[in-house]
Scaffold this active site. Structure first.
Site, PDB file in Angstrom:
ATOM      1  N   CYS A 189     -28.073   1.191 -87.706  1.00  0.00           N
ATOM      2  CA  CYS A 189     -27.639   2.539 -88.078  1.00  0.00           C
ATOM      3  C   CYS A 189     -26.119   2.748 -88.030  1.00  0.00           C
ATOM      4  O   CYS A 189     -25.575   3.469 -88.875  1.00  0.00           O
ATOM      5  CB  CYS A 189     -28.367   3.588 -87.244  1.00  0.00           C
ATOM      6  SG  CYS A 189     -28.253   3.401 -85.473  1.00  0.00           S
ATOM      7  N   SER A 249     -18.988  -7.294 -82.466  1.00  0.00           N
ATOM      8  CA  SER A 249     -20.229  -7.219 -81.703  1.00  0.00           C
ATOM      9  C   SER A 249     -21.414  -7.477 -82.627  1.00  0.00           C
ATOM     10  O   SER A 249     -21.327  -7.279 -83.838  1.00  0.00           O
ATOM     11  CB  SER A 249     -20.376  -5.841 -81.050  1.00  0.00           C
ATOM     12  OG  SER A 249     -20.580  -4.846 -82.044  1.00  0.00           O
ATOM     13  N   ASP A 261     -12.007 -10.441 -83.055  1.00  0.00           N
ATOM     14  CA  ASP A 261     -12.410 -10.214 -81.672  1.00  0.00           C
ATOM     15  C   ASP A 261     -11.274 -10.681 -80.765  1.00  0.00           C
ATOM     16  O   ASP A 261     -10.196 -11.044 -81.243  1.00  0.00           O
ATOM     17  CB  ASP A 261     -13.756 -10.868 -81.341  1.00  0.00           C
ATOM     18  CG  ASP A 261     -13.702 -12.387 -81.218  1.00  0.00           C
ATOM     19  OD1 ASP A 261     -12.595 -12.973 -81.315  1.00  0.00           O
ATOM     20  OD2 ASP A 261     -14.765 -12.990 -81.018  1.00  0.00           O
ATOM     21  N   VAL A 262     -11.503 -10.641 -79.465  1.00  0.00           N
ATOM     22  CA  VAL A 262     -10.405 -10.902 -78.540  1.00  0.00           C
ATOM     23  C   VAL A 262      -9.872 -12.332 -78.672  1.00  0.00           C
ATOM     24  O   VAL A 262      -8.703 -12.592 -78.390  1.00  0.00           O
ATOM     25  CB  VAL A 262     -10.850 -10.608 -77.088  1.00  0.00           C
ATOM     26  CG1 VAL A 262     -11.916 -11.599 -76.629  1.00  0.00           C
ATOM     27  CG2 VAL A 262      -9.666 -10.579 -76.138  1.00  0.00           C
ATOM     28  N   PHE A 308     -15.013   3.818 -84.800  1.00  0.00           N
ATOM     29  CA  PHE A 308     -16.381   4.066 -84.349  1.00  0.00           C
ATOM     30  C   PHE A 308     -16.529   3.908 -82.835  1.00  0.00           C
ATOM     31  O   PHE A 308     -17.627   4.053 -82.295  1.00  0.00           O
ATOM     32  CB  PHE A 308     -17.401   3.196 -85.097  1.00  0.00           C
ATOM     33  CG  PHE A 308     -17.301   1.715 -84.835  1.00  0.00           C
ATOM     34  CD1 PHE A 308     -17.909   1.141 -83.743  1.00  0.00           C
ATOM     35  CD2 PHE A 308     -16.635   0.891 -85.726  1.00  0.00           C
ATOM     36  CE1 PHE A 308     -17.848  -0.213 -83.512  1.00  0.00           C
ATOM     37  CE2 PHE A 308     -16.565  -0.481 -85.517  1.00  0.00           C
ATOM     38  CZ  PHE A 308     -17.175  -1.033 -84.406  1.00  0.00           C
TER      39      PHE A 308
END
Length: 333
Positions: A157, A193, A215-216, A281
């Site tokens: 979603c 993620s 990402d990191v 987000f």
């Protein structure tokens, strides 16, 4: 040398305004479902499980309840103080025929056990679209669960909400055919993620966008392949996430999307291409107040649109379950 004034001031677009465009559709479909599918006209019933004290999760649960009440869904929040009993509670909900949708407010354990919990929810009740079948279909552009194309596969979603926001903002080019409407665009997503960042990169790449996924540790490039030909997305490692590479790729990007769950994190405004579309987000504000000196459109949060997509998914799940039992043609959407 004096500081020059920005050439324009961008607009802030609130998710509450965007969500209104989906609310009417969902309410209309809800009325059809309630009359035609649900026994005795019962409201579709969503249950959320909260087994943490994360402020983002608690806020999400509160907004879910409020939106359900406003739109005519029944909702219960079940708090599980001992998270070791969460699996048992989910199984109970799986077996309760009165419950149409189940969701978990993550993180729970914050590790691989969370991945397991996503699969405990029955696919027929997984409103967030986190079941491995839905994920596999998403990554391979499979839109139905059956050969007859009556049972619709659903999308996670939050990634879906961001896609709908980009469509609302006219970033998608409606003159191009479906599957190509982000052709020629570049985006950078500061999050990889498994719930949001990676699936969002895949969805956008499958629509023709070149996506830099950050990402990191490193940066990856998601593409759909050469030209306009439809194909599954491809992933290329670009190397370590260094300030220099991040800045270079950010300044190439027409779209900047952030989802860093850290209060202190701010995406550098100087890394934003002038006129870019910026969407956050994360529960936390990932952009500084001066973001609109560079961005043409800025969406500071996506929560209300995410909840709309969650309820939209639930309506589709109820319809799917009806088809399985009745073998009927699709209800008008």
């Amino acid at each position: 040398m004096s500081n020059s004034k920005p050439s324009f001031a961008g607009r802030t677009i609130l998710s509450s305004s965007i969500s209104k465009s989906f609310t009417e559709e969902i309410v209309k479909n809800l009325e059809t479902i309630t009359k035609s599918v649900k026994p005795n006209g019962k409201k579709p019933y969503l249950v959320g499980f909260l087994a943490n004290k994360d402020p983002a999760a608690e806020s999400y649960a509160s907004w879910t309840q409020k939106t359900c009440e406003e739109m005519g869904f029944e909702y219960s929040l079940i708090k599980v103080p001992n998270k070791d009993f969460l699996e048992e509670k989910i199984i109970e909900a799986n077996n309760d025929d009165d419950i149409d949708g189940i969701m978990i407010y993550f993180p729970v354990f914050g590790d691989a056990q969370d991945q397991y919990l996503k699969q405990v929810i029955k696919i027929e009740k997984d409103v967030e679209g986190l079941n491995h079948t839905y994920y596999q279909n998403m990554y391979h552009n499979v839109r139905y669960l059956d050969e007859a194309k009556e049972l619709k596969s659903i999308l996670p979603c939050t990634p879906l909400a961001i896609i709908k926001i980009l469509e609302y903002l006219k970033v998608y080019n409606s003159l191009l055919p479906l599957g190509n409407r982000l052709y020629g665009k570049k985006a950078i997503i500061i999050n990889r993620s498994e719930i949001v960042g990676r699936p969002l990169a895949a969805l956008m790449a499958n629509d023709g966008c070149t996506v830099y996924s950050v990402d990191v540790n490193n940066i990856q490039k998601f593409t759909r392949g050469e030209g306009l030909k439809f194909s599954k997305h491809q992933v290329e490692d670009l190397g370590a996430n260094t300030p220099e590479l991040l800045k270079q790729l950010s300044l190439e990007s027409d779209i900047v999307i952030t989802g860093v769950p850290v209060q202190s994190y701010k995406f550098p405004t100087e890394n934003i291409k002038e006129g870019a579309v910026c969407i956050n987000f994360s529960f936390y504000k990932n952009f500084s107040d001066d973001v609109k000196t560079k961005a043409s459109l800025y969406v500071p949060s996506t929560g209300k649109v995410t909840i709309c997509m969650l309820l939209r998914n639930m309506v589709r799940l109820i319809e799917n379950n009806y088809h399985k039992k009745a073998g009927s043609k699709s209800i008008e959407q």
